[in-house]
Design an enzyme around this catalytic site. Structure first.
Site: not given
Ligand SMILES: Cc1cc2nc3c(=O)[nH]c(=O)nc-3n(C[C@H](O)[C@H](O)[C@H](O)COP(=O)(O)OP(=O)(O)OC[C@H]3O[C@@H](n4cnc5c(N)ncnc54)[C@H](O)[C@@H]3O)c2cc1C
Length: 308
Positions: A132, A135-136
């Site tokens: 992701c 997300c990261d």
């Protein structure tokens, strides 16, 4: 006994639904399945969920969310729902042979990211491997990363990462991309993205702190080489956990449950929230928001059907 609300899944969607349903005195029962706490228990730091100025570890966030749901009277059951029959109300669900009756049900079973099945993959998730970029990606600012995949989501991830990272390799095992032409063109015209086709990721290279590179193989020539990267984003799609519910919900071509108005499915009294019904955003905050909607919808449904 027939429950007012049964919730399937203890990720952010299910637990938020539980908090709202419990505070509405609906005594929800929530089933945790094979991954209690959901996907965020498989990650390290979560930095984009509002309310945590300095971020929070994923497992801690989900343990706190579970405790919050329990504080208002939610019953958390650490079992997996194995069969359902939503053809008539009250609905029937099973844990193997044990039968459960519910007036309303919220499906919050999430979508599992597909991975490449690399050696040491589980060990390196959150330490160089990710599924992701939203997300990261932030953890890889000014670093070199690779994205593996050939569909729209791989193109999106590569473009997104190119705004944060110093260099992005886009690795795909075929010479042609599945993604739409407009997305492919965007990637091709992005000077920070280097396309590698037909290449495949063979294995990660890591030291004690995490990923330091990947071994990639050219599928035409058979040559292998090491690419020095700090992160590898596997963007090869998700598998929504919707099979169990198929006759009673409509799904899109990937298996995501289609909802009509605010998490309602085609079956009255049956709601779907979180990644299971969200092919687009797949974030904890959006899942939580849908969980809130589902609980309020379930409450309204019960009121309208004079079943409270
Ligand atoms: C490694 C990683 C890092 C991430 N980082 C972030 C981040 O930093 N920020 C962010 O916003 N999002 C992040 N995400 C995405 C985020 O985790 C998801 O969007 C979110 O967890 C979706 O929540 P959900 O409640 O829909 O489902 P999930 O979290 O997937 O939970 C699904 C639940 O359903 C249960 N279940 C499934 N089938 C059954 C069954 N038959 N019976 C009972 N229970 C069942 C599972 O056990 C689980 O408890 C990350 C995801 C991953 C994989």
């Amino acid at each position: 006994m027939t429950h007012e609300v049964v919730i399937i899944g203890t990720g952010p969607a299910g637990l938020t639904a539980a908090i709202y349903a419990a505070r509405a005195s609906l005594n929800p029962v929530i089933y945790a399945g094979m991954l209690p706490g959901g996907q965020l228990t498989t990650t390290t730091e979560v930095e984009n969920f509002p309310g945590f100025e300095h971020g929070i570890m994923g497992p801690k966030m989900m343990a706190d969310m579970t405790a919050q749901a329990e504080r208002f009277g939610t019953k958390v059951v650490y079992e997996t729902i194995t069969k359902v029959d939503f053809s008539k109300r009250p609905f029937t669900l099973w844990i193997d042979k044990t039968e459960i009756k519910a007036k309303t049900v919220v499906i919050a079973t999430g979508a599992t990211a597909k991975t490449l099945g690399l050696p040491d993959e589980a060990k390196l998730m959150g330490r160089g491997l990710s599924t992701c970029a939203t997300c990261d990606g932030f953890f890889y600012r000014n670093k070199v990363v690779a994205v593996s995949g050939g569909g729209d989501s791989a193109m999106e991830e590569a473009n997104y990462l190119s705004k944060l990272c110093s260099q992005v390799y886009l690795i795909h095992r075929r010479s042609e991309f599945r993604a739409s032409q407009i997305m492919v063109d965007r990637v091709k015209n992005n000077p920070k993205i280097k396309i590698m086709t037909p290449w495949t990721v063979e294995k990660p290279v890591a030291d004690a702190s995490g990923l330091t590179g990947i071994i990639v193989k050219n599928l035409e020539t058979g040559d292998s080489t090491e690419l020095k990267v700090d992160g590898l984003f596997m963007a090869i799609g998700h598998k929504p956990n919707s099979d169990l519910f198929l006759p009673w919900v409509d799904v899109d071509s990937h298996g995501y449950i289609k909802t009509t108005v605010h998490t309602a499915t085609k079956t009255p009294g049956l709601f779907a929230a979180g990644d299971i019904a969200d092919p687009t955003f797949k974030q904890a905050i959006t899942a939580a928001g849908m969980g809130c909607q589902a609980a309020i919808q379930a409450q309204k449904f019960l009121e309208e059907h004079e079943e409270q």
